[in-house]
Design an enzyme around this catalytic site. Structure first.
Site, PDB file in Angstrom:
ATOM      1  N   HIS A  62       0.814  -1.214   0.000  1.00 61.70           N
ATOM      2  CA  HIS A  62       0.000   0.000   0.000  1.00 61.70           C
ATOM      3  C   HIS A  62       0.850   1.267   0.000  1.00 61.70           C
ATOM      4  O   HIS A  62       0.320   2.365  -0.149  1.00 61.70           O
ATOM      5  CB  HIS A  62      -0.941   0.001   1.206  1.00 61.70           C
ATOM      6  CG  HIS A  62      -2.011  -1.033   1.114  1.00 61.70           C
ATOM      7  ND1 HIS A  62      -3.062  -1.107   2.008  1.00 61.70           N
ATOM      8  CD2 HIS A  62      -2.216  -2.047   0.225  1.00 61.70           C
ATOM      9  CE1 HIS A  62      -3.850  -2.124   1.686  1.00 61.70           C
ATOM     10  NE2 HIS A  62      -3.353  -2.703   0.603  1.00 61.70           N
ATOM     11  N   PHE A  85       7.825   4.873  -5.279  1.00 55.76           N
ATOM     12  CA  PHE A  85       8.977   4.762  -4.398  1.00 55.76           C
ATOM     13  C   PHE A  85       8.603   4.258  -3.007  1.00 55.76           C
ATOM     14  O   PHE A  85       7.488   4.476  -2.524  1.00 55.76           O
ATOM     15  CB  PHE A  85       9.665   6.126  -4.276  1.00 55.76           C
ATOM     16  CG  PHE A  85      10.083   6.697  -5.591  1.00 55.76           C
ATOM     17  CD1 PHE A  85      11.193   6.207  -6.257  1.00 55.76           C
ATOM     18  CD2 PHE A  85       9.360   7.722  -6.186  1.00 55.76           C
ATOM     19  CE1 PHE A  85      11.570   6.725  -7.482  1.00 55.76           C
ATOM     20  CE2 PHE A  85       9.729   8.245  -7.411  1.00 55.76           C
ATOM     21  CZ  PHE A  85      10.838   7.746  -8.064  1.00 55.76           C
TER      22      PHE A  85
END
EC number: 1.11.1.8
Length: 933
Positions: A239, A323
């Site tokens: 997530h 990222f």
């Protein structure tokens, strides 16, 4: 009088709707309709179709009462953040427009061709721009300041200056292999029932679940090596790096059919078909499923961008930064980041729950009161069927207690670090403290994931092969999360989810007052944490209880395949079927294609398959369903493979996960090991820290395992928190040279500043809070005489005065406030979910049959008169170059003898409200919907 007023309004609106389209068509017949106007007309109609479906969804959500169904909860968990929603809407308008143009061109030419073959490049650019897609296809402007090199942007943009969109939020997932769509552009695998793969249709995903994947809750093999926290960390990190929004509408664009009520494939509805023998008593033939939103400029839109002769199949959007940057804590957009911060604190803190505490420690805040309430209500409140969810950097924080626990843990860790850093550096501004704490938290996420988590998933040999040691930043490495990683490989963790939520007491035994919960009892239930003993019992359960072992004939339990997101007995969902259907929706190639991609041998025969899947019964069931190894869905094939040595995945997923992690690390300019990000001393301190230390610092636990992912027995395998090492923040103490003549900078009301260095000089970069604009110099430099300029000012912006891009929909009244604005509705209307549009609250008086009859008579007479006038004007009118009936939506047409006028939608006036759509810039209206008034 009230009834008369309603009747009057009805008649006026009816006349307006009838009159203006006829006048418009008369003008077109008089002077001819240029090509640009035809394109504009198609775009208006496409906006109307998309916005009407979105509006219908909003109205349904507003009027729904009671506990949400599993499908509604799934939709809530996939709800895009507003910026993502704007982009998804633009892509859907773009796609709907191109499909309409296709029908027009094909009808006119009596042959199938793409509309781009019949339109000029200028007109294609108009379509791209008017839909709102074009701005999101252009590279962002990257600031070249010292600040831009010090802290990563919240959106992830400009991490790589040569490829500024790599890894940024709201960009397309990367493709490592070309997608496989049944029409070559957009239609999912399995969309057309008669479509064959190697001579066979794909098996229904629910059949695959029932025969291969699903097992009883009682059939669970515990992992003898790893704790449940390993499973929870995998889901939490997933997530952090990937979120693919579903369609912004839950109704079909072609007619508004509710995707929860139809079993037909009507974009964006792609329902999961149920076999007759497995249907519930009510006779439901399918489970609802919504397609993922297309990324701008892909699928049928693809030819509008780049090389017009090159097909660009449908791609899916990642709403988050790719990222490993702790976006779970801070968000991936400026708007969400602002919501999460505590702007009254001088310590750069994050917001916490204003009322509730966990033995003095903070909880996550709730979402704002205006946001949809989708979670389970507080127990014991009569009449309440829904309650607010937690607000965090990712909207799925309330899905399950383990996710909520980790989100809460890192909220506390940020605030702990921020307070400590402020105590060390009293001269730091609130923004400087916030950014430095965020930087440390992001580094800890990277360390725990690559040092502690991924090697256990891949095994040491595969980790060395696919990831290896860090060798520095690689500007050619694309860190963008790949479609196959997000949609298949990293979903291996679903097979490690235990059906029980375990809560333990201080002795790490079953809690006498807090028994274990079946997972379906804890979905979207913040009060499991708030009224269930707080964070400590959940953390103890994650540390001291094993994860579920992924066994080939025990892949997923009933809590996930029969009771997913069940808060009532109304219906169910199936996570395994959703995963399979999502892979087909995204056009993922089959299992063998990915094995070949990873340099693994293709499996062509039953004997070949048995070398990869040791369980002969499982391999036989898979082949019996799919008929050919090439047809196997990649998620199932990778999930069922034999584990590599000391790993928790097989060779295919080890390859795909390893390649992705290496790209995320090597392609990140702000990776914690890159020499410019931290000092040598700071890197040494960061290496000392661990997830066990974070737990010690932010909970009431006094004993933890040295390795939080290793399952152990209490007390022999647990250590005192006093012996768990951690970083020393003294490495972050900032000092200035003795000859510095600038001193500490002045603070700015409603603004902030951060320090950085440029060419060996101290630099201050100022910014204003949202809703304020900077007046004066943004950047000050320290010289031998002091600061080179006076600090700037931050002045309130009157958003309501922006006529070009009004912050509120035309149905609402805008009121300026200090640092913001309010959208207000007249009674009996109320604000919709977007906070900008007024919608029917359900208290409006309903129009009677008398007023409807009078309105119909007036419309008929008025329209007839207007039609006669126009037909007389246009007795020698020009012929339309494109045929009519492009939308299939039943739009009425005006006929004058042998001449035919281009029909106008009755909602044209409403569509015109959307003409000046936001191009996605911050602060613009993100949900321009049809008027509710």
């Amino acid at each position: 009088m009230r009834a008369l007023a309603v009747l009057s309004v009805t008649l006026v609106m009816a006349c307006t709707e009838a009159f203006f389209p006829f006048i418009s068509r008369g003008k077109e017949l008089l002077w001819g309709k240029p090509e640009e106007s035809r394109v504009s007309s198609v775009l208006e109609e496409s906006k109307r179709l998309v916005d009407t479906a979105m509006y219908a969804t909003m109205q349904r959500n507003l009027k729904k009462r009671g506990i949400l169904s599993p499908a509604q909860l799934l939709s809530f968990s996939k709800l895009p953040e507003p910026t993502s929603g704007v982009i998804a809407r633009a892509a859907e308008i773009m796609e709907t427009s191109i499909q309409a143009m296709k029908r027009k061109v094909n009808l006119k030419t009596q042959q199938s061709q793409h509309p781009t073959d019949a339109l000029s490049e200028d007109l294609l650019s108009i379509i791209a721009n008017m839909s709102g897609c074009l701005p999101y296809m252009l590279p962002p402007k990257c600031p070249n300041t010292c600040l831009a090199n010090k802290y990563r942007p919240i959106t992830g943009a400009c991490n790589n200056r040569d490829h500024p969109r790599w890894g940024a939020s709201n960009t397309a997932l990367a493709r490592w292999l070309p997608p496989v769509y049944e029409d070559g552009f957009s239609q999912p695998r399995g969309w057309n029932p008669g479509f064959l793969y190697n001579g066979f249709p794909l098996p229904p995903v629910r059949e695959v679940t029932r025969h291969v994947i699903q097992v009883s809750n009682e059939v669970v093999t515990d992992d003898d090596r790893y704790s449940d926290l390993l499973m929870a960390w995998g889901q939490y990190i997933d997530h952090d790096i990937a979120f693919t929004p579903q369609s912004t509408s839950k109704a079909a664009f072609g007619g508004g059919a509710d995707c929860q009520m139809t079993c037909e494939n009507q974009n964006p509805c792609f329902p999961i078909q149920l076999p007759e023998e497995a249907r519930p008593a009510a006779g439901t033939a399918c489970l609802p499923f919504y397609r993922s939103s297309a990324a701008c400029g892909t699928g049928d839109q693809g030819a509008l961008f780049g090389n017009l002769s090159t097909a660009n199949p449908r791609q899916q959007m990642n709403g988050l930064t790719s990222f490993l940057d702790a976006s779970t804590v801070y968000g991936s957009s400026p708007a969400l980041e602002r919501q999460l911060r505590n702007w009254t604190s001088a310590e750069g803190l994050l917001r916490v729950h204003a009322r509730l505490r966990d033995s003095g420690r903070a909880y996550l805040p709730f979402v704002p009161p205006r946001a949809p309430a989708a979670c389970a209500p507080e127990p014991g409140i009569p009449g309440e069927t829904r309650g607010p969810c937690f607000l965090a950097g990712d909207g799925r924080a309330s899905e399950v207690p383990s996710l909520t626990a980790l989100h809460t843990l890192w909220l506390r860790e940020h605030n702990r670090l921020a307070a400590a850093l402020k105590a060390l550096n009293a001269h730091w501004s609130a923004d400087a403290v916030y950014q430095e704490a965020r930087k440390v938290v992001g580094a800890l996420h990277q360390i725990i994931t690559l040092r502690d988590y991924i090697p256990r998933i891949l095994g040491p040999e595969a980790f060395q092969q696919y990831v290896g040691p860090y060798e520095g930043y690689d500007s050619t490495a694309n860190p963008t999360v790949s479609n196959v990683f997000s949609t298949a490989a990293f979903r291996f963790g679903h097979a490690t989810i235990h059906p029980l939520v375990r809560r333990l007491d201080a002795s790490f035994q079953e809690h006498p007052d807090l028994p274990g919960l079946w997972l379906h009892q804890a979905f979207f239930s913040p009060w499991t944490l708030l009224r269930g003993g707080g964070l400590d019992p959940l953390i103890r359960g994650l540390l001291a209880r094993p994860a579920k072992l992924q066994v080939q004939d025990q892949l997923m339990n009933e809590e996930l395949t029969e009771r997913l997101f069940v808060l009532s007995n109304s219906s169910t969902l199936d996570l395994a079927s959703i995963n399979l259907q999502r892979g087909r929706d995204h056009g993922l190639p089959g299992y063998n294609e990915w094995r070949e991609f990873c340099g693994l041998p293709r499996l062509e025969t039953p004997a070949d398959l048995s070398t990869a899947i040791a369980s002969r019964s499982v391999a036989d069931k898979i082949l019996d369903l799919y008929k050919h190894p090439d047809n196997i869905d990649v998620w199932l094939g990778g999930l069922a493979e034999n584990f590599l040595p000391r790993a928790r995945t097989g060779p295919l997923f080890a390859c795909l996960i390893g390649k992705q992690m290496k790209a995320l690390r090597d392609g990140d300019w702000f990776w914690w090991e890159n020499s410019h990000v931290f000092t040598d001393a700071q890197r040494r301190e960061l290496e000392k820290h661990s997830l066990s230390r974070v737990i010690c610092d932010n909970t009431g636990l006094t004993r933890v395992p040295m390795d939080a992912f290793q399952v152990g027995k209490f007390p022999e395998d647990f250590e005192s928190c006093d012996s768990i090492t951690g970083m020393n923040l003294e490495a972050w103490r900032e000092t200035f040279p003795q000859d510095d003549k600038c001193g500490f900078p002045e603070s700015v009301e409603n603004g902030d500043f951060v320090h950085c260095e440029e060419s060996g000089r101290r630099v201050l970069v100022y910014s204003c809070r949202h809703g304020y604009e900077l007046q004066g110099r943004e950047q000050l430099t320290c010289t031998q005489e002091g600061w080179d300029f006076q600090p700037p000012l931050c002045k309130d912006v009157n958003e309501c005065a922006d006529g070009a891009h009004p912050p509120c929909h035309a149905s609402a009244r805008c009121r300026n406030t200090k640092g913001g604005f309010q959208c207000l509705c007249a009674d009996p209307y109320e604000l919709g979910d977007d906070g900008r549009t007024c919608v029917d609250s359900g208290r409006l008086p309903r129009v009677t049959w008398i007023s409807m009859s009078l309105a119909a008579l007036l419309i008929g007479g008025f329209a007839g008169l207007t039609s006669t006038v126009i037909c007389r004007w246009t007795r020698t009118g020009t012929k339309s170059t494109l045929p009519i009936s492009e939308t299939g939506g039943g739009t009425p047409e005006l006929r004058c003898g042998k001449h035919q006028a281009v029909g106008t939608s009755p909602q044209r006036a409403a569509a015109q409200d959307s003409e000046q759509e936001s191009a996605g810039m911050e602060g613009r209206d993100t949900h321009r919907l049809p008027r509710a008034l």
